[in-house]
Design a protein around this motif. Structure first.
Motif, short mmCIF file in Angstrom:
data_model
loop_
_atom_site.label_atom_id
_atom_site.label_comp_id
_atom_site.label_asym_id
_atom_site.label_seq_id
_atom_site.Cartn_x
_atom_site.Cartn_y
_atom_site.Cartn_z
N ARG A 69 0.83 -1.22 0.00
CA ARG A 69 0.00 0.00 0.00
C ARG A 69 0.86 1.26 0.00
O ARG A 69 0.61 2.20 -0.76
CB ARG A 69 -0.92 -0.01 1.23
N LYS A 70 1.89 1.26 0.85
CA LYS A 70 2.78 2.42 0.91
C LYS A 70 3.47 2.64 -0.43
O LYS A 70 3.57 3.78 -0.92
CB LYS A 70 3.82 2.21 2.00
N HIS A 71 3.94 1.56 -1.05
CA HIS A 71 4.62 1.66 -2.34
C HIS A 71 3.67 2.20 -3.42
O HIS A 71 4.03 3.11 -4.18
CB HIS A 71 5.14 0.28 -2.75
N LEU A 72 2.44 1.68 -3.46
CA LEU A 72 1.52 2.06 -4.52
C LEU A 72 0.96 3.46 -4.33
O LEU A 72 0.66 4.15 -5.31
CB LEU A 72 0.38 1.04 -4.61
N ARG A 73 0.80 3.90 -3.10
CA ARG A 73 0.30 5.26 -2.87
C ARG A 73 1.25 6.30 -3.45
O ARG A 73 0.81 7.35 -3.94
CB ARG A 73 0.08 5.49 -1.37
N GLU A 74 2.52 6.03 -3.41
CA GLU A 74 3.48 6.93 -4.03
C GLU A 74 3.28 6.96 -5.54
O GLU A 74 3.41 8.01 -6.18
CB GLU A 74 4.92 6.49 -3.70
N GLU A 75 2.98 5.80 -6.11
CA GLU A 75 2.74 5.72 -7.56
C GLU A 75 1.48 6.49 -7.95
O GLU A 75 1.42 7.14 -8.99
CB GLU A 75 2.62 4.25 -7.99
N PHE A 76 0.46 6.40 -7.11
CA PHE A 76 -0.83 7.03 -7.44
C PHE A 76 -0.82 8.56 -7.31
O PHE A 76 -1.74 9.22 -7.78
CB PHE A 76 -1.94 6.47 -6.53
N LYS A 77 0.20 9.09 -6.69
CA LYS A 77 0.20 10.53 -6.41
C LYS A 77 0.19 11.39 -7.66
O LYS A 77 -0.45 12.44 -7.71
CB LYS A 77 1.42 10.89 -5.55
N ASP A 78 0.90 10.96 -8.68
CA ASP A 78 1.09 11.87 -9.82
C ASP A 78 0.89 11.20 -11.18
O ASP A 78 1.42 11.66 -12.17
CB ASP A 78 2.49 12.48 -9.76
N PHE A 79 0.09 10.11 -11.22
CA PHE A 79 -0.08 9.46 -12.52
C PHE A 79 -1.18 10.13 -13.33
O PHE A 79 -2.10 10.74 -12.79
CB PHE A 79 -0.35 7.96 -12.34
N LYS A 80 -1.05 10.00 -14.63
CA LYS A 80 -1.98 10.69 -15.53
C LYS A 80 -2.89 9.72 -16.28
O LYS A 80 -4.02 10.06 -16.62
CB LYS A 80 -1.18 11.52 -16.54
N MET A 81 -2.37 8.50 -16.56
CA MET A 81 -3.15 7.53 -17.33
C MET A 81 -3.30 6.23 -16.55
O MET A 81 -2.32 5.70 -16.02
CB MET A 81 -2.49 7.26 -18.69
N GLY A 82 -4.52 5.74 -16.48
CA GLY A 82 -4.80 4.45 -15.84
C GLY A 82 -5.40 3.49 -16.84
O GLY A 82 -6.02 3.89 -17.82
N LEU A 83 -5.20 2.21 -16.59
CA LEU A 83 -5.69 1.18 -17.52
C LEU A 83 -6.40 0.09 -16.74
O LEU A 83 -5.98 -0.26 -15.63
CB LEU A 83 -4.53 0.60 -18.31
N SER A 84 -7.44 -0.48 -17.33
CA SER A 84 -8.19 -1.56 -16.69
C SER A 84 -8.67 -2.55 -17.74
O SER A 84 -8.59 -2.30 -18.95
CB SER A 84 -9.40 -0.99 -15.94
N GLY A 85 -9.17 -3.66 -17.27
CA GLY A 85 -9.92 -4.57 -18.12
C GLY A 85 -11.39 -4.22 -18.03
O GLY A 85 -11.77 -3.15 -17.53
N VAL A 86 -12.24 -5.14 -18.50
CA VAL A 86 -13.69 -4.98 -18.42
C VAL A 86 -14.29 -6.34 -18.10
O VAL A 86 -13.99 -7.33 -18.77
CB VAL A 86 -14.29 -4.45 -19.75
N ASN A 87 -15.12 -6.40 -17.06
CA ASN A 87 -15.82 -7.64 -16.77
C ASN A 87 -17.08 -7.79 -17.62
O ASN A 87 -17.33 -8.85 -18.19
CB ASN A 87 -16.18 -7.72 -15.28
#
Length: 484
Positions: free
Chosen positions: A193-211
């Motif tokens: 969680r600590k590692h990923l929160r740093e990543e989430f701070k300044d990202f511009k593009m997110g990607l997902s799948g679709v169920n």
């Protein structure tokens, strides 16, 4: 950039399988997780569902309806999605899908993409493609993060890191993230969680799948348990979703039926922690959500599968993974032994069709034909039957419709051996004589098992069997009588 970009020989499969069978820690990890998932599913269905089989019939009908009208539903989905403000892109194959996403990143001046879990992105090897182009795709699903840190593909379509126990994960985090060595799940989650929160701070593009992609509403539905999927799709400026065309269904009512089947089958729970229904980008006056949402509709040979009147049923899969959880072969060797994005029973059916029988045909050997997969599939795909039929394609005895069939060469020695076996197995007299002979010569065969061709390979990972057989009533009953 798909699985068929690398031809896998029989020797590669056999070497990998041998390594996995000898990995005692892997087998212990798989057995523990598979037992838990199966038990949770069984107990939940018994306690919470009064007509599970009826629900399965509804799910089967939903998917058959969607596949039967897929051209119409795809057009309806596109029209309604465009009205909702989505951008729709059509990708015929993996290369086109990867190029679409890469070009979007370049246009938006993005050098880092944060990803929610997406098997479609694994199928097209998106991470590798982007890395070669200088763009970093970072996984935010906990299981996907673990295997990305050690540069491994998912071992399971739902739980990508089940082959690693908490001690192994602690070592991975200590080595790759520089954290203190821990083994308690709560502490491991805190590190991630600590590692990923740093990543989430300044990202511009997110990607997902679709169920599920809902044709009537032009909306997409994602299910998850960690919250990373919601972060990846709402905290960014640009959200990109990769959707296999078979994920399109008609209505929210249909999606609700499939969701009710998906979650118990996948993890043995009645609902997931998060259901994310996305109906468009951020609208004027709204405070959060992406400014743009792009949906990449991926074909990648699905249209050819759909056109096959027999194998099209495999497109009903809702990616729950329960066929893997119940497979007596998968839980001995794990998903990596299948050398394909999609392992287990469903992988044996769809991988040869997606990536070529000449590339993935060996996979269908990894089946005992016990039929468990067909019994537990929530949408009643006849997996065992389809695996058996693809086996016939692999030996050039099928209808010849599977991708890569033309590149398969019939093994004449194998065909002759099977014809001989058929002759023996369908004659009571011959079969009885064969078993009696095997018993008579078994001491000699046991002594020479390590040097006899064929037997040497068979006993390399099996105990030599004890053979009990007699010539029942001898000569007077050797007239084609069926023995009791």
């Amino acid at each position: 950039m798909s699985d068929n970009s690398l031809f896998h020989s029989n020797e590669q499969y056999e070497d990998t399988i041998t390594k996995k069978l000898s990995d005692t820690q892997l087998r212990k990890n798989l057995k523990s997780v598979m037992s838990t998932l199966k038990t949770n599913r069984k107990n939940l269905i018994k306690a919470r569902y009064t007509d599970w089989e009826g629900l399965r019939e509804l799910g089967k009908a939903v998917k058959i309806k969607a596949l039967s009208h897929l051209d119409e539903f795809l057009e309806r989905f596109e029209a309604n999605a465009l009205k909702n403000g989505f951008h729709i892109h059509w990708a015929n194959n993996a290369q086109e899908a990867n190029e679409i996403i890469y070009n979007l990143a370049i246009q938006k001046q993005v050098s880092k993409i944060l990803k929610g879990k997406s098997m479609a992105s694994e199928e097209i090897h998106l991470n590798k493609y982007l890395k070669e182009k200088g763009i970093l795709a970072t996984e935010t699903d906990l299981g996907e993060l673990i295997i990305q840190l050690i540069d491994e593909p998912p071992v399971h379509i739902v739980a990508p890191a089940i082959h690693k126990n908490r001690y192994q994960i602690g070592e991975i985090f200590a080595d790759k993230l520089g954290s203190k060595l821990e083994s308690e799940p709560e502490k491991l989650n805190a590190i991630a969680r600590k590692h990923l929160r740093e990543e989430f701070k300044d990202f511009k593009m997110g990607l997902s799948g679709v169920n599920f992609a809902i044709a009537n509403e032009g909306a997409i539905w994602l299910v998850e348990n960690e919250g990373n999927g919601r972060m990846s799709t709402t905290a960014c400026d640009i959200h990109v979703a990769i959707c296999g065309i078979e994920k399109v269904i008609e209505s929210f009512e249909d999606a609700s039926i499939l969701d009710t089947l998906l979650v118990p089958s996948a993890v043995g729970a009645s609902i997931t922690c998060y259901n994310n229904i996305i109906t468009g980008p951020r609208k004027e006056g709204e405070l959060d959500g992406p400014k743009e949402v792009h949906i990449v509709m991926l074909d990648n040979n699905r249209s050819n599968i759909l056109s096959d009147e027999h194998y099209y049923r495999s497109l009903s899969c809702i990616r729950c993974g329960t066929c893997l959880n119940h497979c007596p072969v998968y839980d001995k060797i794990g998903g990596h032994a299948y050398l394909s994005t999609y392992p287990g029973p469903i992988g044996e059916v769809i991988s040869p069709q997606l990536f070529g029988l000449d590339n993935c045909g060996y996979m269908v050997n990894l089946c005992s034909l016990c039929g468990r997969c067909s019994e537990v599939c929530p949408v009643k795909i006849p997996l065992a039957e389809l695996i058996r039929d693809i086996r016939s394609e692999k030996v050039k005895e099928g209808r010849g419709g599977v991708k890569g069939y033309a590149n398969i060469h019939q093994n004449k020695a194998e065909k002759m051996a099977m014809q001989m076996f058929s002759s023996l197995a369908t004659s009571g007299v011959k079969w009885r004589i064969l078993l009696w002979s095997a018993r008579a010569f078994s001491p000699l065969m046991k002594m020479t098992q390590h040097i006899l061709p064929g037997l040497k390979n068979w006993t390399s990972c099996r105990t030599f069997p004890k053979i009990n057989a007699t010539l029942h009533h001898k000569i007077k009953h050797m007239k084609g009588v069926v023995y009791e």
